[in-house]
Design a protein around this motif. Structure first.
Motif, short mmCIF file in Angstrom:
data_model
loop_
_atom_site.label_atom_id
_atom_site.label_comp_id
_atom_site.label_asym_id
_atom_site.label_seq_id
_atom_site.Cartn_x
_atom_site.Cartn_y
_atom_site.Cartn_z
N ARG A 1 -1.36 8.37 -8.27
CA ARG A 1 -1.63 7.29 -7.32
C ARG A 1 -1.19 5.95 -7.91
O ARG A 1 -1.52 5.61 -9.04
CB ARG A 1 -3.13 7.24 -6.96
CG ARG A 1 -3.65 8.54 -6.41
CD ARG A 1 -5.12 8.43 -6.06
NE ARG A 1 -5.32 7.67 -4.84
CZ ARG A 1 -5.25 8.18 -3.62
NH1 ARG A 1 -5.01 9.48 -3.46
NH2 ARG A 1 -5.46 7.44 -2.55
N GLN B 1 0.85 -1.18 0.00
CA GLN B 1 0.00 0.00 0.00
C GLN B 1 0.89 1.25 0.00
O GLN B 1 1.38 1.68 1.03
CB GLN B 1 -0.91 0.02 1.23
CG GLN B 1 -1.80 -1.20 1.37
CD GLN B 1 -2.78 -1.32 0.21
OE1 GLN B 1 -3.28 -0.32 -0.31
NE2 GLN B 1 -3.10 -2.55 -0.17
N GLU C 1 0.20 4.33 -2.25
CA GLU C 1 -0.48 5.02 -3.35
C GLU C 1 0.20 6.32 -3.74
O GLU C 1 0.49 6.56 -4.91
CB GLU C 1 -1.94 5.26 -2.97
CG GLU C 1 -2.75 3.97 -2.85
CD GLU C 1 -4.21 4.24 -2.61
OE1 GLU C 1 -4.54 5.39 -2.28
OE2 GLU C 1 -5.02 3.31 -2.75
N THR C 2 0.42 7.20 -2.78
CA THR C 2 1.02 8.50 -3.11
C THR C 2 2.47 8.61 -2.65
O THR C 2 3.20 9.48 -3.10
CB THR C 2 0.21 9.65 -2.49
OG1 THR C 2 0.18 9.47 -1.06
CG2 THR C 2 -1.20 9.66 -3.02
N GLU D 1 -1.73 2.23 -7.91
CA GLU D 1 -2.82 1.32 -7.55
C GLU D 1 -2.40 -0.11 -7.90
O GLU D 1 -2.28 -0.46 -9.08
CB GLU D 1 -4.09 1.72 -8.28
CG GLU D 1 -4.58 3.12 -7.90
CD GLU D 1 -5.84 3.52 -8.67
OE1 GLU D 1 -6.22 2.77 -9.59
OE2 GLU D 1 -6.42 4.58 -8.35
#
Length: 1127
Positions: A707, A608, A610-611, A709
């Motif tokens: 982002r 995880q 994303e950014t 993903e």
């Protein structure tokens, strides 16, 4: 009314940046306020607090930005007790109010759109809301509908309340870097008056420019301030007026600018604040030109503006006191423009949400943002990467010594860095101090009313927990000193005293015991003063007793509270000490897995990131390529791999197309040594770094997807048919979380837990001959055979010798009575070949102001010996007697006075006839034993330091001249062929004081007072090498006369003679060529050897050997009738 639950919902739109949307307050100090402040939504709520009234109950939360955009925004506030959900346009922030109370106590009213006057100072001159609201709901009641149907008391409402939403008539203009707006004004007029509102993020820009009839007018934004420059040039004179006002005007808010200029007067006003307006009464004469350029000026002119363009928005433009007709401009009937957008303001707050992590301060321009990470402990474009190592273990393996360090156990995670004490011993100890004073006295406590002592640490409990979680072992000493104060034992089983650990859980065991065992250490060891009890204090004695021990169950540590309950009786008192938390080891740092087949891999949950994503790990391999890790999405992916022996690749795709960063190493990375890889990707940039040496980065595109993903599992080692990795991966950390490679490897074929071979990468840190020893979770420097100690064998072992102190080391185990087999084996291992030597390695450091002295003497069962002595004049001499020569072979190492109190180092090695000696920082000098000399040191027997006390053959000259009164000063770094006699003697002295085991269990012994000292670690300050001194000074009554024994003088001593010889050689080169070469040959060989050494008359009167001692103990008496003469 006391309210435990609130649900407030409404929608609003406005072009104002300030205004109270709702407010309610109560007599007890409770309040709730929702307001616009600088176009952001601010919620303030206070439910009250027990301490200091309502001050500690205040809670303030801000969300949103640029809400004065005249668009509808939806707000929902949900509160249950102290838990609040604050939502704006679907984005929710959850927080918990400060204080201890759960109810909101209001005075039966809640106002919307402003704060009615109540006589209380809460309002503080805040503006009422100006704009539109709809769908106002409070706890299920539609306030908007009730007000429309006049079901509410509206007597306190303002008169301008209506139930329609009137559209505002603002007409903003948006400028980019290539825009301008040209507007007409009055020409040939002696008064200039302009005004406008602007908003921008840029600190600089051209707001307005006009060519006057005889000059120029410029209004610019410079460093967030408004600057006005008026330049007028006439035939009579030149006029110049500069005005300045405002500050920090590049904050994205609307700011109003007003300029009025006429003859001999000019005034600049910002935001209507006349108190801070810029004024000028300088001589001035103005004639307007009739044309004004706003937002940019790109024409060529004699006096161009200091800036050419502006990025931002303007509205409410006034030119010569007339509002600009922007509708006419839009139709093309008035003025001119280029690249502007009318009736819109495309401003974006790039700091909302704030992408600067860990408290980094966000600064922005119109096109981008940047993060200021100063003082945060983090670095990078978004303050994501920690500047500090995760543990003391990591600092040790960077070669650091014991000290106080900042550590960051979770790296880029939420925990901030903090200071700990790192003690680099064989085990790396991490120490966290607490604020509880030692032996704090406790009185007046009982079982009904216990005294609770709070133990606070230098870090937060979450940070301490991060240390204990990753540590191999933790401990904390706790001591209870008591007099008539019982500790654990009570009739009903509940202890008088308990302690609280991590998780606020009570514990009823004491130091030295364990969970579930309500005992003290003496109860476990069955040695309590009263055997009927399991704690010394439970005997309730009138004398002072104590129960102390280590708490070692790390899941319960650290101690956060201690509750004491039996000090209220007459004569009853107690003293409590809670020591610091100490932990060693770092399971995360050594968490490793070995990949043994190309198809083997480990899989983990989806990454995880994303950014913002960071990945760091260590690897070592002998393979030329392999994938370290990979995680996939639909089109997005992230991958790290070794593409070739010198190239590491970091590739990813966030929807803008694949991006690859590569780092090229100058040396091969498949050398089976540990290498560190760090990769980071955020919305600003991507970075790849290898071994903290090679680094590359790439900026993210200004527009596009940001982002990452992913949906597949994270594969470590290989995936998707890629080339698998063969080797070891260690300390894999992703976004601050260490992946447990070892646990997953235990159940995965082709992957093994752990990884050996740490010495190949870290063995270089073992200095001074220390040996690197492999451990499962690291390495250890074995300093046994060195003269040093410490985690890296760099700590000097020194001893201070008083007069008469000596250290004796026996190389023949049978000479030591009662020596153990292990000691004999060690000695035989250090001194092989039946202690007959053809080579020696000698190292020592000394500092003294006393002469003469024997620094080291090595004897044998024969006549052979080796001695290092300081003569009367402080010069250093080495004496060898290996047989074959009539007298010892003597080397004058240096004729300077080395007894100057400074530390001096000597390194000497002999192999057969070749001898090399290095003194201090000077280059080594080579010597040769004569051909007649034997080259074998036969039957090495004993080594002496400081003084000789031998019972076998010994050189009488040496004893008489140099052995009394003995060496006085410091010796350190003493080593002879892998034996460290001084280190062994100091250890023996410490063991003797502790009564560890009998002194006969070691080949080393000492006499006199031997004190360990760090004197050998002092910095070396060596004076320049002296020019050739007179070897036979006539004015020195204590000097030794020359002798006819072998003397060797090192290079550089007779350099003056060499220069003179060189001059003579130049002058009479053709005549004395042969003689010059003979002289140079003699100097290169450092002299010839002679025999016999005469005793100086001065020495014979002042020196005396320990003839009484030696005569008593030495069966082989020394013949003193021999005399040697110098002719």
């Amino acid at each position: 009314m006391k309210i435990i639950k609130d649900v407030i919902a409404l929608r609003f739109k406005t072009s104002e940046s300030e205004g109270v949307i709702l407010h309610g307050e109560g007599q007890q100090g409770d309040y709730i306020t929702l307001e616009l402040r600088k176009a952001k939504l601010l919620l303030q709520i206070n439910l009250g607090s027990n301490q200091y009234g309502s001050i500690l109950g205040h809670t303030s939360v801000t969300t949103g930005s640029l809400l004065d955009d005249n668009h509808w925004h939806s707000v929902v506030i949900e509160r249950y007790r102290r838990n609040v959900n604050f939502s704006l346009d679907g984005h929710t922030r959850h927080f918990r109010t400060n204080g201890e109370f759960d109810h909101l106590d209001l005075d039966y009213e809640l106002s919307f759109g402003g704060m009615p006057y109540s006589g209380k100072p809460v309002g503080g001159g805040r503006k009422n809301f100006k704009g539109c609201m709809e769908s106002i709901n409070y706890n299920g009641d539609n306030i908007t509908d009730l007000a429309r149907r006049k079901k509410l008391d509206t007597s306190s409402f303002q008169r301008n309340l209506s139930f329609t939403c009137v559209e505002t008539h603002t007409f903003p203009v948006f400028f980019n870097a290539t825009s301008f707006l040209q507007l007409p004004g009055r020409a040939n007029h002696n008064t200039l008056s302009v005004g406008f509102q602007f908003r921008t993020w840029n600190p600089d820009g051209l707001l307005l420019f006009s060519n006057l009839d005889d000059g120029t007018l410029e209004i610019s934004l410079e460093d967030g301030k408004i600057i006005v420059r008026i330049n007028v040039t006439t035939s009579a004179r030149n006029y110049r007026v500069d005005l300045l006002s405002g500050s920090g005007l590049n904050d994205g808010q609307w700011h109003a600018v007003r300029l009025v200029a006429k003859e001999n007067f000019a005034m600049l006003t910002v935001n209507g604040e006349e108190a801070s307006a810029g004024r000028s009464t300088s001589p001035l004469s103005i004639t307007t030109g009739g044309t004004y350029h706003l937002g940019g000026y790109f024409l060529q002119t004699l006096f161009p503006p200091s800036q050419r363009s502006f990025q931002g928005c303007m509205q409410a433009i006034l030119v010569d006191d007339h509002p600009a007709d922007l509708h006419a401009v839009e139709k093309g009937t008035v003025g001119a423009f280029e690249n502007i957008s009318l009736d819109m303001c495309a401003i974006i707050d790039r700091c909302m949400p704030n992408h600067c992590e860990h408290g980094g301060r966000c600064k922005q321009t119109w096109d981008s943002f940047s993060c200021k990470c100063d003082g945060t402990g983090y670095s990078g474009a978004t303050c994501h990467t920690s500047l500090h190592e995760p543990s003391c273990e990591a600092y040790k393996h960077l070669g650091r010594s014991s000290d106080t360090y900042w550590i960051d156990p979770d790296g880029s995670g939420p925990l901030g860095p903090f200071k700990v004490i790192c003690n680099m011993t064989d085990k790396v100890w991490t120490t966290v101090m607490n604020n509880l004073p030692p032996r704090i006295a406790i009185t007046g406590s009982s079982r009904e009313k216990r005294t609770v002592l709070q133990v606070n640490y230098s870090t937060s409990m979450d940070q301490v927990t991060a240390i204990t979680t990753s540590a191999e072992h933790c401990e904390q000493e706790i001591t209870y000193m008591c007099r008539m104060s019982r500790l654990l034992n009570t009739p009903d089983g509940t202890p008088y005293t308990w302690w609280v650990g991590r998780g606020s859980e009570k514990h009823f065991y004491w130091g030295g015991s364990g969970p579930g065992i309500q005992k003290c250490a003496c109860g476990i060891d069955k040695n309590c003063t009263d055997p009927k009890y399991d704690c010394n204090c439970d005997a309730d004695a009138k004398q002072w007793r104590n129960d102390s021990g280590l708490l070692t169950y790390k899941e319960h540590l650290p101690v956060s509270q201690v509750a004491v309950g039996d000090t209220n009786r007459p004569g009853s008192e107690a003293k409590l000490t809670v020591g610091p938390l100490r932990c060693h080891g770092d399971n995360n740092y050594w968490n490793a897995a070995s990949f043994t087949t190309p198809s083997s891999y480990l899989h983990f949950a989806t990454f995880q990131g994303e950014t913002s994503a960071d990945i760091s790990f260590y690897f070592k391999t002998s393979a030329p390529y392999g994938v370290f890790l990979e995680n996939l999405g639909n089109t997005d992916f992230i991958r790290l791999e070794l593409k070739s022996p010198t190239v590491v690749s970091f590739s990813f795709d966030v929807g803008n197309g694949p991006v690859e960063l590569t780092v090229h190493s100058e040396t091969p990375l498949n050398d089976d040594q540990w290498h560190r890889v760090m990769a980071e990707r955020n919305i600003k940039e991507a970075v790849l770094q290898v071994d903290q040496i090679y680094r590359t980065s790439r900026l993210a595109p200004a527009q596009g997807h940001t982002r990452l993903e992913l949906f597949s599992q994270l594969y470590v080692g290989a995936a998707g048919g890629q080339r698998g990795f063969l080797g070891c991966i260690r300390a894999l950390r992703m976004n601050g979380i260490t992946l447990n490679l070892e646990e997953r490897a235990k159940v995965t074929p082709g992957v093994m837990s752990g990884c050996q071979g740490h010495c190949t990468s870290f063995g270089m840190y073992c200095r001074n001959g220390g040996k690197c020893v492999e451990r499962y979770n690291g390495y250890l420097c074995d300093c046994t055979t060195t003269a040093f100690n410490g985690p890296f064998c760099t700590k000097d072992i020194g001893g201070f010798f008083e007069a008469g102190t000596l250290v004796k080391y026996n190389f023949m185990p049978e000479a030591v009575q009662g020596t153990s087999k292990d000691t004999k084996a060690l000695t035989q291992q250090l001194m092989p070949n039946d202690v007959n030597l053809t080579k020696e390695e000698v190292t020592l450091s000394f500092s003294t102001t006393s002469t003469p002295a024997i620094l080291m003497y090595v004897s044998s069962k024969m006549q052979d010996y080796l001695a290092v002595v300081l003569r009367h004049d402080g010069s250093l001499q080495v004496r060898y007697n290996l047989g074959g020569l009539r007298d010892p072979f003597v080397i004058d190492v240096d004729q300077r006075n080395l007894a100057n109190g400074q530390p001096h180092n000597m390194n000497m090695s002999r192999h057969n006839r070749s001898i090399s000696i290095q003194l201090d920082h000077y280059p080594p000098v080579s010597y040769k034993l004569p051909e007649a000399s034997d080259i074998q040191f036969d039957l090495v027997k004993t080594l002496f330091l400081g003084k000789v006390y031998e019972t076998g053959p010994v050189d009488p000259v040496l004893i008489e001249r140099y052995n009394s009164p003995g060496f006085i000063g410091c010796l350190s770094r003493v080593q002879f062929n892998g034996v460290a006699p001084l280190k062994s003697a100091l250890r023996k002295a410490a063991e003797t004081q502790a009564d560890s085991y009998p002194a006969s269990a070691s080949p080393v012994s000492y006499q006199g007072k031997l004190v360990q000292s760090s004197c050998g670690a002092s910095p070396l300050t060596v004076p320049p090498m002296s020019a050739a001194p007179n070897p036979w000074p006539l004015d020195n009554t204590h000097a030794e006369p020359p002798s006819n024994e072998e003397r060797v003088i090192p290079d550089g001593v007779n350099r003056d003679s060499a220069i003179i010889g060189g001059i003579i050689a130049v002058v009479i080169f053709t005549i004395l060529c042969t003689l010059v070469f003979l002289i140079r040959y003699m100097f290169r060989h450092k002299g010839t050897y002679h025999t016999n050494e005469a005793k100086g008359s001065g020495e014979s009167a002042t020196e005396s050997a320990d003839t009484a001692i030696i005569g008593t103990d030495n069966p082989e008496t020394i013949d003193e009738s021999k005399k040697e003469w110098f002719i």
